[in-house]
Design a protein around this motif. Structure first.
Motif, mmCIF file in Angstrom:
data_model
loop_
_atom_site.group_PDB
_atom_site.id
_atom_site.type_symbol
_atom_site.label_atom_id
_atom_site.label_comp_id
_atom_site.label_asym_id
_atom_site.label_seq_id
_atom_site.Cartn_x
_atom_site.Cartn_y
_atom_site.Cartn_z
ATOM 1 N N ASP A 175 -20.471 9.303 9.299
ATOM 2 C CA ASP A 175 -20.699 10.396 8.347
ATOM 3 C C ASP A 175 -19.778 10.312 7.134
ATOM 4 O OD1 ASP A 175 -22.662 11.538 10.021
ATOM 5 O OD2 ASP A 175 -21.105 12.506 11.217
ATOM 6 N N GLY A 176 -19.079 9.200 7.012
ATOM 7 C CA GLY A 176 -18.234 8.978 5.846
ATOM 8 C C GLY A 176 -16.767 9.248 6.091
ATOM 9 N N CYS A 177 -15.912 8.339 5.606
ATOM 10 C CA CYS A 177 -14.461 8.506 5.648
ATOM 11 C C CYS A 177 -13.966 8.611 4.211
ATOM 12 C CB CYS A 177 -13.796 7.335 6.364
ATOM 13 S SG CYS A 177 -14.115 7.306 8.150
ATOM 14 N N THR A 178 -13.039 9.529 4.004
ATOM 15 C CA THR A 178 -12.663 9.871 2.634
ATOM 16 C C THR A 178 -11.167 9.805 2.347
ATOM 17 O OG1 THR A 178 -12.585 12.205 3.283
ATOM 18 C CG2 THR A 178 -14.662 11.382 2.358
ATOM 19 N N HIS A 179 -10.323 9.725 3.388
ATOM 20 C CA HIS A 179 -8.874 9.791 3.198
ATOM 21 C C HIS A 179 -8.162 8.753 4.068
ATOM 22 C CE1 HIS A 179 -10.068 13.662 1.562
ATOM 23 N NE2 HIS A 179 -8.851 13.849 1.081
ATOM 24 N N VAL A 180 -6.933 8.458 3.695
ATOM 25 C CA VAL A 180 -6.025 7.700 4.546
ATOM 26 C C VAL A 180 -4.745 8.516 4.678
ATOM 27 C CG1 VAL A 180 -6.956 5.439 3.914
ATOM 28 C CG2 VAL A 180 -5.024 6.405 2.624
ATOM 29 N N GLY A 181 -4.006 8.239 5.751
ATOM 30 C CA GLY A 181 -2.770 8.983 5.920
ATOM 31 C C GLY A 181 -1.851 8.369 6.947
ATOM 32 N N PHE A 182 -0.587 8.769 6.868
ATOM 33 C CA PHE A 182 0.422 8.409 7.866
ATOM 34 C C PHE A 182 0.871 9.701 8.539
ATOM 35 C CE2 PHE A 182 0.797 5.122 4.598
ATOM 36 C CZ PHE A 182 0.730 3.968 5.372
ATOM 37 N N GLU A 183 0.845 9.724 9.851
ATOM 38 C CA GLU A 183 1.279 10.868 10.650
ATOM 39 C C GLU A 183 2.158 10.307 11.749
ATOM 40 O OE1 GLU A 183 1.242 12.230 14.377
ATOM 41 O OE2 GLU A 183 -0.720 11.334 13.978
ATOM 42 N N LEU A 184 3.477 10.431 11.602
ATOM 43 C CA LEU A 184 4.406 9.645 12.405
ATOM 44 C C LEU A 184 5.539 10.491 12.970
ATOM 45 C CD1 LEU A 184 4.904 6.862 9.710
ATOM 46 C CD2 LEU A 184 3.222 6.789 11.560
ATOM 47 N N TRP A 185 6.117 9.957 14.054
ATOM 48 C CA TRP A 185 7.398 10.443 14.575
ATOM 49 C C TRP A 185 8.318 9.243 14.615
ATOM 50 C CZ3 TRP A 185 10.835 14.056 15.797
ATOM 51 C CH2 TRP A 185 11.861 13.741 16.695
ATOM 52 N N GLN A 186 9.523 9.374 14.067
ATOM 53 C CA GLN A 186 10.476 8.272 14.098
ATOM 54 C C GLN A 186 11.838 8.786 14.539
ATOM 55 O OE1 GLN A 186 10.545 5.860 10.494
ATOM 56 N NE2 GLN A 186 8.891 4.657 11.370
ATOM 57 N N VAL A 187 12.415 8.106 15.538
ATOM 58 C CA VAL A 187 13.757 8.441 16.002
ATOM 59 C C VAL A 187 14.788 7.891 15.025
ATOM 60 C CG1 VAL A 187 15.440 8.143 17.853
ATOM 61 C CG2 VAL A 187 13.039 8.564 18.412
ATOM 62 N N LYS A 188 14.642 6.624 14.697
ATOM 63 C CA LYS A 188 15.549 5.972 13.746
ATOM 64 C C LYS A 188 14.727 5.540 12.549
ATOM 65 C CE LYS A 188 19.276 2.542 13.635
ATOM 66 N NZ LYS A 188 19.937 1.451 14.388
ATOM 67 N N THR A 189 15.034 6.069 11.397
ATOM 68 C CA THR A 189 14.150 5.894 10.245
ATOM 69 C C THR A 189 14.612 4.796 9.301
ATOM 70 O OG1 THR A 189 15.316 7.701 9.172
ATOM 71 C CG2 THR A 189 13.267 8.238 10.266
ATOM 72 N N GLY A 190 13.675 4.412 8.414
ATOM 73 C CA GLY A 190 13.932 3.344 7.465
ATOM 74 C C GLY A 190 12.736 2.429 7.309
ATOM 75 N N THR A 191 11.559 2.871 7.793
ATOM 76 C CA THR A 191 10.334 2.081 7.679
ATOM 77 C C THR A 191 9.716 2.307 6.310
ATOM 78 O OG1 THR A 191 9.930 2.238 10.058
ATOM 79 C CG2 THR A 191 8.076 1.628 8.669
ATOM 80 N N LEU A 192 9.363 1.206 5.648
ATOM 81 C CA LEU A 192 8.818 1.255 4.293
ATOM 82 C C LEU A 192 7.372 0.758 4.299
ATOM 83 C CD1 LEU A 192 10.707 0.356 1.073
ATOM 84 C CD2 LEU A 192 8.362 -0.422 1.357
ATOM 85 N N PHE A 193 6.476 1.529 3.689
ATOM 86 C CA PHE A 193 5.050 1.210 3.616
ATOM 87 C C PHE A 193 4.671 0.872 2.183
ATOM 88 C CE2 PHE A 193 5.762 4.302 6.997
ATOM 89 C CZ PHE A 193 5.155 3.692 8.081
ATOM 90 N N ASP A 194 3.757 -0.087 2.052
ATOM 91 C CA ASP A 194 3.386 -0.500 0.699
ATOM 92 C C ASP A 194 2.048 -1.234 0.731
ATOM 93 O OD1 ASP A 194 3.614 -0.801 -2.022
ATOM 94 O OD2 ASP A 194 5.249 -2.257 -1.964
ATOM 95 N N ASP A 195 1.483 -1.417 -0.457
ATOM 96 C CA ASP A 195 0.340 -2.300 -0.726
ATOM 97 C C ASP A 195 -0.830 -2.061 0.232
ATOM 98 O OD1 ASP A 195 1.816 -3.455 -2.785
ATOM 99 O OD2 ASP A 195 2.750 -4.893 -1.430
ATOM 100 N N ILE A 196 -1.359 -0.832 0.158
ATOM 101 C CA ILE A 196 -2.478 -0.429 1.004
ATOM 102 C C ILE A 196 -3.790 -0.746 0.293
ATOM 103 C CG2 ILE A 196 -3.518 1.491 2.267
ATOM 104 C CD1 ILE A 196 -0.805 2.971 1.864
ATOM 105 N N ILE A 197 -4.734 -1.291 1.038
ATOM 106 C CA ILE A 197 -6.077 -1.474 0.500
ATOM 107 C C ILE A 197 -7.092 -1.174 1.595
ATOM 108 C CG2 ILE A 197 -6.095 -3.964 1.009
ATOM 109 C CD1 ILE A 197 -7.896 -4.321 -1.480
ATOM 110 N N VAL A 198 -8.142 -0.444 1.213
ATOM 111 C CA VAL A 198 -9.296 -0.221 2.076
ATOM 112 C C VAL A 198 -10.494 -0.738 1.298
ATOM 113 C CG1 VAL A 198 -10.712 1.448 3.325
ATOM 114 C CG2 VAL A 198 -8.239 1.829 3.109
#
Length: 394
Positions: A317-340
């Motif tokens: 029926d169609g997808c319209t969004h992307v997202g990150f929904e996360l839990w992190q104990v120790k942080t410092g994760t970097l996200f980049d260069d997304i393509i769909v």
């Protein structure tokens, strides 16, 4: 009107232009207007802030991403795609990069492809928001390290996790994650553009009932013999076998010269294992002459099984969004260069322009940073040794 045969043939075989539903490199200040942090998902004290940064080591300081910043926090963020992706005979490709700069011990780093359209509630986006695909690395402890591949399949009440483990990278450098879902009901997962898992949806996910089931009317015959070995009836326990003690007094032990029977009691030699003791007696086992082999429950076609050519339609029926929904104990994760996109070639080309273009320079900077760190630690040791050599008193 005259037509060029060559022009007509060219038009017939011309490839369909690739669709790009989302492309995000976070390299402009407008990224925060395109992306929304959910304000109603968790309390403010539970949420972590996203940093806009290139990180501690990088290919270019101007090439930025978004990074988790505070330990033991939830992180959420979503963005609308430029176009709606609908599963209708086309390929789905989701690709992005992940860099763990924090020696990650427990935390997710997966992306979600989401339906919703105009009704998508970005402020409430969180763990309960329906999704079509959840894909990417997840690490918690030394044994739980994998790349999630979870699909929404409409006939199922719950989303369906891939059955086999998909490896992930856990070092401190940027890595490229690619998920490909094809209309022929096959999929592929790539890490750094190398295939790490691929196959048929029907084989790798519990989307459909089994094609065959055990015949409910069949049962193992009462006289079926499935013991491959039996005790040798001719093997008899030797007389006196049970009288052999497990331990015996040490024959080489002698009473110490300073032993005093009145003060120390009557001396007894220490006990040692009896070399003649062979353990509880067991008869020798021989092949069972009546053995019929392992009984295999016969199977029949499953009356509930029905093949589904639309298993790949996660965005029916169609997808319209992307997202990150996360839990992190120790942080410092970097996200980049997304393509769909619906083009594998388009995703590969984007990887060349981004990940592969900068990874070598990032590795050089990282190695230099690690070498400087080791040198500094070694220098501290040398200084301590010099201080001790000057005769300081403690």
């Amino acid at each position: 009107m005259k037509f060029s045969i060559a022009a007509v043939l060219t038009a017939l075989v011309a490839p369909v232009a690739a669709e790009i539903y989302l492309k995000e490199d976070f390299n402009d200040d407008g990224w925060s207007k395109r992306w929304t942090v959910p304000s109603k998902w968790k309390g403010k004290s539970e949420m972590g802030d996203w940093k806009h940064t290139a990180g501690e080591w990088y290919g270019s300081e101007e090439d930025k991403g978004i990074q988790t910043s505070k330990d033991a926090r939830f992180y959420g963020i979503s963005a609308p795609m430029a176009k709606t992706f609908t599963s209708d005979g086309n390929t789905l490709v989701i690709q992005y990069t992940v860099k763990h700069e924090q020696d990650l011990d427990c935390g997710g780093a997966y992306i979600k492809l989401l339906p919703g359209g105009d009704k998508f509630d970005a402020d409430n986006f969180g763990g309960d928001t329906p999704y079509a695909v959840m894909f990417g690395p997840d690490v918690c402890g030394s044994s739980n390290k994998k790349t999630h591949v979870i699909l929404h399949y409409e006939p199922k009440e719950d989303n369906v996790l891939i059955k086999k483990e998909v490896p992930t990278e856990t070092d401190d450098l940027t890595h490229l994650y690619t998920f490909i879902l094809k209309s022929d009901n096959t999929f592929e997962v790539r890490v750094d553009n190398k295939s790490v898992r691929e196959g048929k949806l029907q084989d790798e996910f519990d989307l459909l009932p089994p094609e065959e089931i055990k015949d409910p009317d069949a049962k193992k015959p009462d006289d079926w013999v499935d013991e491959a070995k039996i005790a040798d009836p001719a093997d008899v326990k030797p007389e006196g076998y049970d009288d052999i003690a497990e331990e015996i007094p040490d024959p080489d032990a002698t009473k110490p010269d300073d032993w005093d029977d009145e003060d120390d009691g009557e001396w007894e030699p220490p006990m040692i294992d009896n070399p003649d003791y062979k353990g509880p007696w067991k008869p020798n086992m021989i092949d069972n002459p009546d053995y019929k082999g392992k009984w295999v429950h016969p199977k029949i076609p499953n009356p509930d099984y029905k093949h589904d050519d639309d298993m790949y339609k996660v965005c029916k029926d169609g997808c319209t969004h992307v997202g990150f929904e996360l839990w992190q104990v120790k942080t410092g994760t970097l996200f980049d260069d997304i393509i769909v996109t619906d083009s594998i070639e388009e995703a590969e080309e984007y990887a060349k322009e981004t990940f592969f273009k900068k990874k070598d320079a990032e590795k050089e900077m990282y190695d230099a940073a690690q070498e400087a760190k080791r040198a500094a630690e070694g220098g501290d040791d040398d200084e301590d040794e010099e201080d001790f050599g000057m005769g300081d008193e403690f």
